[in-house]
Write a protein that holds these residues in place. Structure first.
Motif, PDB file in Angstrom:
ATOM      1  N   CYS A 103       0.745  -1.213  -0.145  1.00 46.85           N
ATOM      2  CA  CYS A 103      -0.152  -0.019  -0.059  1.00 46.85           C
ATOM      3  C   CYS A 103       0.745   1.247   0.203  1.00 46.85           C
ATOM      4  O   CYS A 103       1.673   1.394   0.822  1.00 46.85           O
ATOM      5  N   ILE A 104       0.683   2.280  -1.014  1.00 50.80           N
ATOM      6  CA  ILE A 104       1.420   3.465  -0.838  1.00 50.80           C
ATOM      7  C   ILE A 104       0.575   4.567  -0.342  1.00 50.80           C
ATOM      8  O   ILE A 104       1.191   5.678  -0.543  1.00 50.80           O
ATOM      9  N   HIS A 105      -0.210   4.398   0.371  1.00 51.84           N
ATOM     10  CA  HIS A 105      -1.207   5.370   1.119  1.00 51.84           C
ATOM     11  C   HIS A 105      -1.379   6.500   0.398  1.00 51.84           C
ATOM     12  O   HIS A 105      -1.331   7.577   0.837  1.00 51.84           O
ATOM     13  N   CYS A 106      -1.966   6.294  -1.053  1.00 54.16           N
ATOM     14  CA  CYS A 106      -2.331   7.311  -1.882  1.00 54.16           C
ATOM     15  C   CYS A 106      -3.788   7.694  -1.557  1.00 54.16           C
ATOM     16  O   CYS A 106      -3.990   8.799  -1.783  1.00 54.16           O
ATOM     17  N   GLY A 107      -4.635   7.145  -0.777  1.00 55.84           N
ATOM     18  CA  GLY A 107      -6.008   7.531  -0.442  1.00 55.84           C
ATOM     19  C   GLY A 107      -6.911   7.446  -1.692  1.00 55.84           C
ATOM     20  O   GLY A 107      -8.199   7.485  -1.395  1.00 55.84           O
ATOM     21  N   CYS A 113      -8.491   4.681  -2.800  1.00 58.55           N
ATOM     22  CA  CYS A 113      -9.708   3.864  -2.355  1.00 58.55           C
ATOM     23  C   CYS A 113     -10.595   4.756  -1.451  1.00 58.55           C
ATOM     24  O   CYS A 113     -11.757   4.523  -1.796  1.00 58.55           O
ATOM     25  N   VAL A 148      -8.713   1.886   3.410  1.00 56.33           N
ATOM     26  CA  VAL A 148      -7.012   1.543   3.805  1.00 56.33           C
ATOM     27  C   VAL A 148      -7.061   1.672   5.250  1.00 56.33           C
ATOM     28  O   VAL A 148      -6.347   0.683   5.734  1.00 56.33           O
ATOM     29  N   CYS A 204      -7.202   1.017  -7.112  1.00 60.84           N
ATOM     30  CA  CYS A 204      -6.001   0.774  -6.095  1.00 60.84           C
ATOM     31  C   CYS A 204      -4.627   0.688  -6.932  1.00 60.84           C
ATOM     32  O   CYS A 204      -4.663  -0.537  -7.804  1.00 60.84           O
TER      33      CYS A 204
END
Ligand code: SF4
Ligand code: SF4
Length: 437
Positions: free
Chosen positions: A364-368, A370, A381, A413
Protein backbone atom coordinates in the motif's frame (compact mmCIF):
# COMPACT_ATOMS: atom_id res chain seq x y z
CA UNK A 1 -26.15 4.25 15.46
CA UNK A 2 -26.05 7.53 13.55
CA UNK A 3 -24.61 7.86 10.08
CA UNK A 4 -21.24 9.52 10.18
CA UNK A 5 -20.47 9.53 6.51
CA UNK A 6 -22.07 11.32 3.64
CA UNK A 7 -22.65 9.34 0.49
CA UNK A 8 -20.98 11.53 -2.07
CA UNK A 9 -21.61 9.02 -4.87
CA UNK A 10 -18.02 9.31 -6.02
CA UNK A 11 -17.59 5.72 -7.13
CA UNK A 12 -15.32 4.62 -9.94
CA UNK A 13 -15.26 5.92 -13.49
CA UNK A 14 -15.19 2.72 -15.49
CA UNK A 15 -15.04 2.16 -19.22
CA UNK A 16 -18.69 1.51 -20.02
CA UNK A 17 -18.12 -0.89 -22.94
CA UNK A 18 -21.84 -0.93 -23.73
CA UNK A 19 -21.10 -2.73 -27.01
CA UNK A 20 -24.58 -4.24 -27.32
CA UNK A 21 -26.55 -1.10 -26.47
CA UNK A 22 -28.03 -0.85 -29.96
CA UNK A 23 -28.38 -4.56 -30.66
CA UNK A 24 -31.99 -5.76 -30.59
CA UNK A 25 -32.83 -8.76 -28.42
CA UNK A 26 -33.40 -12.10 -30.12
CA UNK A 27 -34.86 -15.30 -28.68
CA UNK A 28 -32.41 -18.10 -28.00
CA UNK A 29 -33.88 -21.32 -29.45
CA UNK A 30 -35.55 -23.64 -26.94
CA UNK A 31 -32.82 -25.85 -25.45
CA UNK A 32 -33.01 -29.62 -25.49
CA UNK A 33 -32.77 -29.69 -21.70
CA UNK A 34 -33.05 -27.19 -18.89
CA UNK A 35 -31.73 -27.55 -15.35
CA UNK A 36 -33.53 -25.63 -12.60
CA UNK A 37 -31.60 -25.25 -9.32
CA UNK A 38 -34.02 -24.69 -6.46
CA UNK A 39 -31.94 -21.73 -5.27
CA UNK A 40 -32.19 -18.85 -7.73
CA UNK A 41 -32.96 -16.13 -5.25
CA UNK A 42 -32.00 -14.78 -1.86
CA UNK A 43 -33.68 -16.77 0.93
CA UNK A 44 -34.97 -20.29 1.45
CA UNK A 45 -34.25 -22.98 -1.14
CA UNK A 46 -37.41 -23.93 -3.04
CA UNK A 47 -38.76 -27.45 -2.58
CA UNK A 48 -39.05 -29.64 -5.72
CA UNK A 49 -42.69 -30.45 -6.55
CA UNK A 50 -41.99 -32.93 -9.36
CA UNK A 51 -40.27 -36.28 -9.71
CA UNK A 52 -38.50 -38.15 -12.49
CA UNK A 53 -40.94 -39.08 -15.27
CA UNK A 54 -43.46 -36.29 -14.60
CA UNK A 55 -44.89 -34.42 -17.58
CA UNK A 56 -44.59 -30.63 -17.28
CA UNK A 57 -45.56 -27.63 -19.39
CA UNK A 58 -44.41 -24.07 -19.89
CA UNK A 59 -45.33 -22.34 -16.64
CA UNK A 60 -45.75 -25.50 -14.50
CA UNK A 61 -44.71 -25.05 -10.87
CA UNK A 62 -41.50 -27.04 -10.36
CA UNK A 63 -40.37 -25.81 -6.93
CA UNK A 64 -42.52 -24.24 -4.23
CA UNK A 65 -41.20 -21.34 -2.19
CA UNK A 66 -39.96 -22.45 1.20
CA UNK A 67 -40.67 -19.76 3.77
CA UNK A 68 -41.41 -16.07 3.65
CA UNK A 69 -38.16 -15.03 1.96
CA UNK A 70 -38.13 -17.45 -0.95
CA UNK A 71 -39.57 -17.74 -4.46
CA UNK A 72 -41.29 -20.47 -6.48
CA UNK A 73 -39.63 -21.84 -9.63
CA UNK A 74 -41.45 -22.76 -12.87
CA UNK A 75 -40.62 -24.61 -16.06
CA UNK A 76 -39.86 -22.67 -19.24
CA UNK A 77 -40.30 -25.73 -21.48
CA UNK A 78 -42.86 -28.49 -21.94
CA UNK A 79 -41.50 -32.00 -21.65
CA UNK A 80 -40.53 -34.63 -19.11
CA UNK A 81 -38.66 -34.43 -15.82
CA UNK A 82 -35.58 -36.58 -16.48
CA UNK A 83 -33.71 -36.09 -13.22
CA UNK A 84 -33.84 -34.52 -9.77
CA UNK A 85 -30.36 -34.33 -8.32
CA UNK A 86 -28.23 -32.15 -6.06
CA UNK A 87 -25.90 -29.67 -7.78
CA UNK A 88 -23.31 -27.27 -6.44
CA UNK A 89 -24.14 -23.60 -7.10
CA UNK A 90 -21.77 -20.61 -7.25
CA UNK A 91 -21.98 -19.98 -3.50
CA UNK A 92 -20.56 -23.48 -2.94
CA UNK A 93 -23.83 -24.79 -1.49
CA UNK A 94 -25.44 -28.00 -2.75
CA UNK A 95 -29.10 -27.64 -3.68
CA UNK A 96 -31.64 -29.86 -5.43
CA UNK A 97 -32.04 -29.23 -9.16
CA UNK A 98 -34.69 -30.45 -11.59
CA UNK A 99 -33.68 -31.46 -15.12
CA UNK A 100 -36.40 -31.26 -17.78
CA UNK A 101 -36.04 -32.64 -21.30
CA UNK A 102 -38.01 -30.57 -23.77
CA UNK A 103 -40.52 -32.16 -26.15
CA UNK A 104 -40.09 -29.18 -28.48
CA UNK A 105 -43.82 -28.38 -28.31
CA UNK A 106 -43.70 -25.48 -25.82
CA UNK A 107 -47.22 -26.39 -24.69
CA UNK A 108 -48.45 -23.98 -22.04
CA UNK A 109 -49.73 -25.33 -18.72
CA UNK A 110 -53.55 -25.27 -18.90
CA UNK A 111 -53.64 -23.77 -15.39
CA UNK A 112 -51.95 -20.56 -16.61
CA UNK A 113 -54.36 -17.62 -16.40
CA UNK A 114 -54.08 -13.96 -15.41
CA UNK A 115 -54.27 -13.64 -11.62
CA UNK A 116 -57.30 -11.99 -10.02
CA UNK A 117 -56.06 -8.82 -8.38
CA UNK A 118 -58.43 -6.51 -6.60
CA UNK A 119 -56.50 -5.20 -3.60
CA UNK A 120 -53.04 -4.90 -2.09
CA UNK A 121 -53.06 -8.42 -0.59
CA UNK A 122 -54.11 -10.12 -3.83
CA UNK A 123 -51.49 -8.06 -5.70
CA UNK A 124 -48.60 -9.18 -3.45
CA UNK A 125 -49.92 -12.77 -3.54
CA UNK A 126 -49.87 -12.64 -7.34
CA UNK A 127 -46.30 -11.30 -7.36
CA UNK A 128 -45.28 -14.05 -4.95
CA UNK A 129 -46.85 -16.72 -7.20
CA UNK A 130 -45.16 -15.26 -10.28
CA UNK A 131 -41.72 -16.26 -8.98
CA UNK A 132 -40.39 -12.75 -9.61
CA UNK A 133 -37.03 -11.87 -8.08
CA UNK A 134 -34.90 -8.77 -8.64
CA UNK A 135 -33.91 -9.06 -12.29
CA UNK A 136 -31.10 -6.51 -12.00
CA UNK A 137 -28.89 -9.18 -10.49
CA UNK A 138 -29.88 -9.07 -6.84
CA UNK A 139 -32.35 -11.97 -6.90
CA UNK A 140 -34.29 -10.71 -3.89
CA UNK A 141 -37.90 -11.99 -3.96
CA UNK A 142 -40.00 -9.04 -5.17
CA UNK A 143 -43.11 -9.98 -3.18
CA UNK A 144 -41.10 -9.59 0.04
CA UNK A 145 -39.90 -6.16 -1.06
CA UNK A 146 -43.47 -5.07 -1.78
CA UNK A 147 -44.93 -6.40 1.47
CA UNK A 148 -45.17 -3.61 4.06
CA UNK A 149 -46.72 -3.49 7.50
CA UNK A 150 -47.49 0.17 7.03
CA UNK A 151 -47.90 1.29 3.43
CA UNK A 152 -48.38 4.91 4.44
CA UNK A 153 -44.62 5.28 5.09
CA UNK A 154 -43.86 4.85 1.37
CA UNK A 155 -44.25 7.90 -0.83
CA UNK A 156 -41.82 7.14 -3.68
CA UNK A 157 -41.28 4.26 -6.06
CA UNK A 158 -37.84 4.41 -7.68
CA UNK A 159 -37.30 2.48 -10.90
CA UNK A 160 -33.71 1.40 -11.21
CA UNK A 161 -32.60 1.91 -14.79
CA UNK A 162 -29.01 2.84 -13.94
CA UNK A 163 -27.41 -0.39 -15.22
CA UNK A 164 -24.01 0.87 -14.13
CA UNK A 165 -21.88 -2.27 -14.59
CA UNK A 166 -19.76 -2.28 -17.77
CA UNK A 167 -20.96 -4.31 -20.77
CA UNK A 168 -24.52 -5.00 -19.55
CA UNK A 169 -27.28 -3.51 -21.71
CA UNK A 170 -30.24 -5.80 -20.98
CA UNK A 171 -32.14 -3.13 -19.03
CA UNK A 172 -31.39 -0.57 -21.68
CA UNK A 173 -32.98 -2.88 -24.26
CA UNK A 174 -35.97 -3.32 -21.93
CA UNK A 175 -36.50 0.46 -22.04
CA UNK A 176 -36.20 0.57 -25.81
CA UNK A 177 -38.07 -2.62 -26.70
CA UNK A 178 -40.69 -2.91 -23.98
CA UNK A 179 -41.52 0.61 -22.72
CA UNK A 180 -45.30 0.10 -22.53
CA UNK A 181 -44.91 -2.78 -20.06
CA UNK A 182 -42.57 -0.64 -17.97
CA UNK A 183 -45.20 2.08 -17.69
CA UNK A 184 -48.03 -0.43 -17.10
CA UNK A 185 -45.99 -2.21 -14.41
CA UNK A 186 -45.22 1.11 -12.72
CA UNK A 187 -48.92 2.05 -12.72
CA UNK A 188 -49.87 -1.32 -11.20
CA UNK A 189 -47.33 -1.06 -8.37
CA UNK A 190 -48.26 2.58 -7.81
CA UNK A 191 -51.99 1.76 -7.68
CA UNK A 192 -51.93 -1.26 -5.38
CA UNK A 193 -49.35 0.21 -3.00
CA UNK A 194 -50.95 3.68 -3.13
CA UNK A 195 -47.61 5.34 -3.89
CA UNK A 196 -47.71 9.03 -4.80
CA UNK A 197 -44.52 9.57 -6.77
CA UNK A 198 -42.42 7.56 -9.19
CA UNK A 199 -38.86 8.39 -10.24
CA UNK A 200 -37.30 6.49 -13.13
CA UNK A 201 -33.51 6.77 -12.65
CA UNK A 202 -31.50 6.30 -15.86
CA UNK A 203 -27.77 6.89 -16.37
CA UNK A 204 -27.00 9.54 -18.95
CA UNK A 205 -25.20 7.02 -21.16
CA UNK A 206 -28.62 5.64 -22.23
CA UNK A 207 -30.09 8.52 -24.26
CA UNK A 208 -32.52 6.34 -26.21
CA UNK A 209 -33.96 4.89 -23.00
CA UNK A 210 -34.38 8.38 -21.56
CA UNK A 211 -36.07 9.69 -24.71
CA UNK A 212 -38.62 6.89 -24.81
CA UNK A 213 -39.47 7.28 -21.12
CA UNK A 214 -39.72 11.08 -21.34
CA UNK A 215 -42.16 10.72 -24.23
CA UNK A 216 -44.33 8.15 -22.41
CA UNK A 217 -44.66 9.95 -19.08
CA UNK A 218 -45.79 13.24 -20.60
CA UNK A 219 -49.00 14.36 -18.95
CA UNK A 220 -48.46 12.38 -15.74
CA UNK A 221 -46.94 14.73 -13.15
CA UNK A 222 -46.55 11.88 -10.64
CA UNK A 223 -43.83 10.17 -12.75
CA UNK A 224 -40.47 11.78 -13.46
CA UNK A 225 -37.40 10.63 -15.33
CA UNK A 226 -34.18 11.41 -13.50
CA UNK A 227 -31.00 11.47 -15.63
CA UNK A 228 -28.11 10.19 -13.50
CA UNK A 229 -24.33 10.51 -13.80
CA UNK A 230 -22.76 7.45 -15.42
CA UNK A 231 -20.63 6.56 -12.43
CA UNK A 232 -20.30 3.12 -10.91
CA UNK A 233 -22.11 2.00 -8.69
CA UNK A 234 -24.98 4.38 -9.49
CA UNK A 235 -27.43 1.46 -9.50
CA UNK A 236 -26.65 0.36 -5.93
CA UNK A 237 -29.92 0.79 -4.06
CA UNK A 238 -28.78 3.27 -1.44
CA UNK A 239 -26.77 5.34 -3.92
CA UNK A 240 -29.72 5.44 -6.30
CA UNK A 241 -32.11 6.58 -3.56
CA UNK A 242 -29.80 9.40 -2.64
CA UNK A 243 -29.25 10.42 -6.27
CA UNK A 244 -32.99 10.43 -6.97
CA UNK A 245 -34.39 11.89 -3.75
CA UNK A 246 -31.51 13.31 -1.70
CA UNK A 247 -32.54 10.95 1.14
CA UNK A 248 -29.90 8.92 2.93
CA UNK A 249 -30.78 5.40 4.08
CA UNK A 250 -29.45 5.07 7.66
CA UNK A 251 -26.78 2.55 8.60
CA UNK A 252 -28.39 -0.89 8.76
CA UNK A 253 -31.63 0.60 7.42
CA UNK A 254 -33.88 -0.16 4.48
CA UNK A 255 -35.21 2.00 1.64
CA UNK A 256 -38.58 2.03 3.42
CA UNK A 257 -36.92 3.90 6.30
CA UNK A 258 -36.74 6.88 3.94
CA UNK A 259 -40.11 6.30 2.28
CA UNK A 260 -38.85 4.50 -0.83
CA UNK A 261 -39.24 1.22 -2.67
CA UNK A 262 -36.71 0.47 -5.41
CA UNK A 263 -37.54 -1.87 -8.29
CA UNK A 264 -35.41 -2.85 -11.25
CA UNK A 265 -36.85 -1.74 -14.59
CA UNK A 266 -37.07 -5.26 -16.05
CA UNK A 267 -38.77 -6.46 -12.86
CA UNK A 268 -41.47 -3.80 -13.08
CA UNK A 269 -42.06 -4.59 -16.76
CA UNK A 270 -42.45 -8.27 -15.83
CA UNK A 271 -45.17 -7.29 -13.31
CA UNK A 272 -47.27 -5.93 -16.20
CA UNK A 273 -46.71 -8.99 -18.34
CA UNK A 274 -47.59 -11.37 -15.48
CA UNK A 275 -50.79 -9.55 -14.57
CA UNK A 276 -51.81 -9.63 -18.25
CA UNK A 277 -50.95 -13.27 -19.01
CA UNK A 278 -50.38 -15.18 -15.77
CA UNK A 279 -47.18 -16.65 -17.23
CA UNK A 280 -44.65 -16.82 -14.37
CA UNK A 281 -40.98 -15.89 -14.67
CA UNK A 282 -39.57 -18.57 -16.99
CA UNK A 283 -37.39 -16.51 -19.33
CA UNK A 284 -35.40 -13.29 -19.24
CA UNK A 285 -33.33 -10.88 -21.31
CA UNK A 286 -29.55 -10.92 -20.83
CA UNK A 287 -26.40 -9.55 -22.42
CA UNK A 288 -23.63 -11.79 -23.72
CA UNK A 289 -20.30 -10.02 -24.21
CA UNK A 290 -16.55 -10.19 -23.69
CA UNK A 291 -14.48 -12.80 -25.49
CA UNK A 292 -17.31 -14.10 -27.68
CA UNK A 293 -17.49 -13.90 -31.46
CA UNK A 294 -20.82 -12.01 -31.58
CA UNK A 295 -21.81 -10.02 -28.48
CA UNK A 296 -25.60 -9.67 -28.33
CA UNK A 297 -28.75 -9.46 -26.21
CA UNK A 298 -30.77 -12.64 -25.91
CA UNK A 299 -34.05 -13.70 -24.40
CA UNK A 300 -33.22 -16.99 -22.68
CA UNK A 301 -35.33 -19.63 -20.97
CA UNK A 302 -34.27 -19.93 -17.33
CA UNK A 303 -32.31 -23.17 -16.87
CA UNK A 304 -30.66 -23.09 -20.32
CA UNK A 305 -27.02 -24.26 -20.15
CA UNK A 306 -24.60 -21.31 -20.39
CA UNK A 307 -22.68 -23.24 -23.05
CA UNK A 308 -25.68 -22.95 -25.41
CA UNK A 309 -25.88 -19.23 -24.76
CA UNK A 310 -22.21 -18.80 -25.65
CA UNK A 311 -22.47 -21.07 -28.71
CA UNK A 312 -25.37 -19.01 -30.03
CA UNK A 313 -23.09 -15.98 -29.88
CA UNK A 314 -20.55 -17.68 -32.12
CA UNK A 315 -18.62 -19.31 -29.29
CA UNK A 316 -15.61 -18.12 -27.35
CA UNK A 317 -12.94 -15.99 -28.99
CA UNK A 318 -9.26 -16.22 -28.05
CA UNK A 319 -8.01 -17.40 -24.68
CA UNK A 320 -10.71 -17.17 -22.04
CA UNK A 321 -9.74 -17.05 -18.38
CA UNK A 322 -13.15 -17.05 -16.76
CA UNK A 323 -16.86 -16.98 -17.51
CA UNK A 324 -19.02 -14.95 -15.18
CA UNK A 325 -22.69 -14.14 -14.78
CA UNK A 326 -23.41 -10.48 -14.06
CA UNK A 327 -20.98 -7.62 -14.56
CA UNK A 328 -17.20 -7.57 -14.17
CA UNK A 329 -17.41 -5.67 -10.86
CA UNK A 330 -19.87 -7.80 -8.92
CA UNK A 331 -20.50 -10.83 -11.12
CA UNK A 332 -19.85 -14.40 -10.01
CA UNK A 333 -17.79 -17.15 -11.62
CA UNK A 334 -19.63 -19.83 -13.49
CA UNK A 335 -18.96 -23.28 -12.05
CA UNK A 336 -18.89 -24.92 -15.53
CA UNK A 337 -20.24 -24.07 -19.02
CA UNK A 338 -22.99 -26.65 -18.47
CA UNK A 339 -24.21 -24.53 -15.55
CA UNK A 340 -27.71 -23.09 -16.15
CA UNK A 341 -28.93 -19.52 -16.51
CA UNK A 342 -30.61 -18.36 -13.32
CA UNK A 343 -33.49 -15.91 -13.01
CA UNK A 344 -31.28 -13.12 -11.71
CA UNK A 345 -28.54 -13.42 -14.39
CA UNK A 346 -28.58 -10.23 -16.43
CA UNK A 347 -25.37 -11.05 -18.32
CA UNK A 348 -22.91 -13.75 -19.30
CA UNK A 349 -19.41 -12.39 -19.81
CA UNK A 350 -16.38 -14.29 -21.05
CA UNK A 351 -13.30 -12.65 -19.60
CA UNK A 352 -10.09 -12.93 -21.65
CA UNK A 353 -7.32 -14.71 -19.76
CA UNK A 354 -5.33 -11.50 -19.21
CA UNK A 355 -8.35 -9.70 -17.72
CA UNK A 356 -9.30 -12.64 -15.49
CA UNK A 357 -5.86 -12.99 -13.90
CA UNK A 358 -5.32 -11.02 -10.73
CA UNK A 359 -2.09 -9.01 -10.88
CA UNK A 360 0.34 -9.50 -7.95
CA UNK A 361 -0.53 -7.15 -5.09
CA UNK A 362 2.06 -4.53 -4.14
CA UNK A 363 2.56 -2.66 -0.88
CA UNK A 364 0.00 0.00 0.00
CA UNK A 365 1.41 3.41 -0.95
CA UNK A 366 -1.15 5.28 1.16
CA UNK A 367 -2.39 7.26 -1.81
CA UNK A 368 -5.97 7.43 -0.48
CA UNK A 369 -7.56 6.63 -3.85
CA UNK A 370 -9.65 3.86 -2.30
CA UNK A 371 -11.12 6.45 0.09
CA UNK A 372 -11.88 8.83 -2.78
CA UNK A 373 -13.56 6.07 -4.77
CA UNK A 374 -15.76 4.62 -2.06
CA UNK A 375 -19.32 5.70 -2.93
CA UNK A 376 -20.47 5.51 0.67
CA UNK A 377 -17.57 7.37 2.21
CA UNK A 378 -15.73 4.49 3.88
CA UNK A 379 -11.97 4.49 4.41
CA UNK A 380 -10.88 1.09 3.06
CA UNK A 381 -7.17 1.58 3.75
CA UNK A 382 -7.86 2.41 7.42
CA UNK A 383 -10.39 -0.41 7.73
CA UNK A 384 -7.77 -2.81 6.33
CA UNK A 385 -5.39 -1.71 9.11
CA UNK A 386 -8.03 -2.39 11.77
CA UNK A 387 -8.77 -5.76 10.17
CA UNK A 388 -5.10 -6.76 10.18
CA UNK A 389 -4.92 -5.75 13.86
CA UNK A 390 -8.12 -7.75 14.51
CA UNK A 391 -9.55 -4.67 16.20
CA UNK A 392 -13.31 -5.29 16.16
CA UNK A 393 -14.17 -2.12 18.07
CA UNK A 394 -12.28 -0.08 15.52
CA UNK A 395 -14.06 -1.88 12.66
CA UNK A 396 -17.33 -0.93 14.29
CA UNK A 397 -16.21 2.67 14.70
CA UNK A 398 -15.12 2.77 11.07
CA UNK A 399 -18.51 1.33 10.06
CA UNK A 400 -17.39 -1.36 7.64
CA UNK A 401 -20.77 -3.10 7.73
CA UNK A 402 -22.57 -0.94 5.11
CA UNK A 403 -19.82 -1.82 2.58
CA UNK A 404 -21.68 -3.17 -0.45
CA UNK A 405 -18.65 -4.96 -1.86
CA UNK A 406 -18.94 -2.93 -5.05
CA UNK A 407 -15.26 -3.37 -5.94
CA UNK A 408 -14.56 0.33 -6.60
CA UNK A 409 -11.74 0.46 -4.05
CA UNK A 410 -9.95 -2.51 -5.61
CA UNK A 411 -10.49 -1.13 -9.09
CA UNK A 412 -8.76 2.20 -8.38
CA UNK A 413 -5.94 0.85 -6.20
CA UNK A 414 -2.63 1.50 -8.04
CA UNK A 415 -0.93 -1.20 -5.94
CA UNK A 416 -3.56 -3.71 -7.12
CA UNK A 417 -4.37 -4.68 -3.56
CA UNK A 418 -7.44 -6.91 -3.04
CA UNK A 419 -9.10 -4.17 -0.99
CA UNK A 420 -12.67 -5.39 -1.50
CA UNK A 421 -11.74 -8.88 -0.32
CA UNK A 422 -10.35 -7.33 2.84
CA UNK A 423 -13.60 -5.39 3.32
CA UNK A 424 -15.55 -8.63 2.98
CA UNK A 425 -13.35 -10.31 5.63
CA UNK A 426 -13.54 -7.26 7.88
CA UNK A 427 -17.35 -7.34 7.71
CA UNK A 428 -17.33 -11.01 8.67
CA UNK A 429 -14.96 -10.25 11.58
CA UNK A 430 -17.24 -7.47 12.80
CA UNK A 431 -20.32 -9.72 12.55
CA UNK A 432 -18.56 -12.45 14.49
CA UNK A 433 -17.40 -9.97 17.12
CA UNK A 434 -20.92 -8.58 17.48
CA UNK A 435 -22.33 -12.09 17.94
CA UNK A 436 -19.79 -12.87 20.69
CA UNK A 437 -20.74 -9.68 22.51
S1 SF4 B 1 -16.20 -2.34 -1.79
FE1 SF4 B 1 -16.97 -1.37 0.08
S2 SF4 B 1 -15.26 -0.15 0.83
FE2 SF4 B 1 -14.82 -0.68 -1.32
S3 SF4 B 1 -15.60 1.05 -2.47
FE3 SF4 B 1 -17.26 -0.45 -2.42
S4 SF4 B 1 -18.48 0.12 -0.63
FE4 SF4 B 1 -16.52 1.21 -0.43
S1 SF4 C 1 -5.76 2.78 -3.06
FE1 SF4 C 1 -4.49 1.02 -2.59
S2 SF4 C 1 -2.45 1.89 -2.34
FE2 SF4 C 1 -3.88 3.59 -2.24
S3 SF4 C 1 -4.35 3.81 -0.03
FE3 SF4 C 1 -5.89 2.47 -0.87
S4 SF4 C 1 -5.09 0.39 -0.52
FE4 SF4 C 1 -3.37 1.80 -0.30
Amino acid sequence: MKNRFKRAAKGARLAHNKNTQNIATVDLPVPEKILLPMQQHIGGTAVPMVKKGDQVYVGTLIGRADGYVSAPIHSGVSGTVTDVRPIQISSGAWVPAVEITSDGQQAVDPAIAPPKVNDYESFTTAIRNSGLVGLGGAGFPTAVKLTMKDLSVIDTLIINGAECEPYITADNREFVENPQDIISGILEVKKWLAIKNVIIGIERNKPEAMDVMFSLIKGDPSITVKPLPSVYPQGAEKILIESCTGREVPRGGLPSDVGCIVMNVSSVAFVASYLRTGMPLVARRLTVDGAVAEPRNLRVIVGTPIREVLDYCGGLKGEVGEIITGGPMMGVSVVAPAFPIHKQNNAVLALPRAAAQLPPAGECIHCGRCIEACPIGLSPVIIAKAYNAQNVDELDRLMVDPCMECGSCSYVCPAKRPVTDTMRLAKAMLRKGAKKK
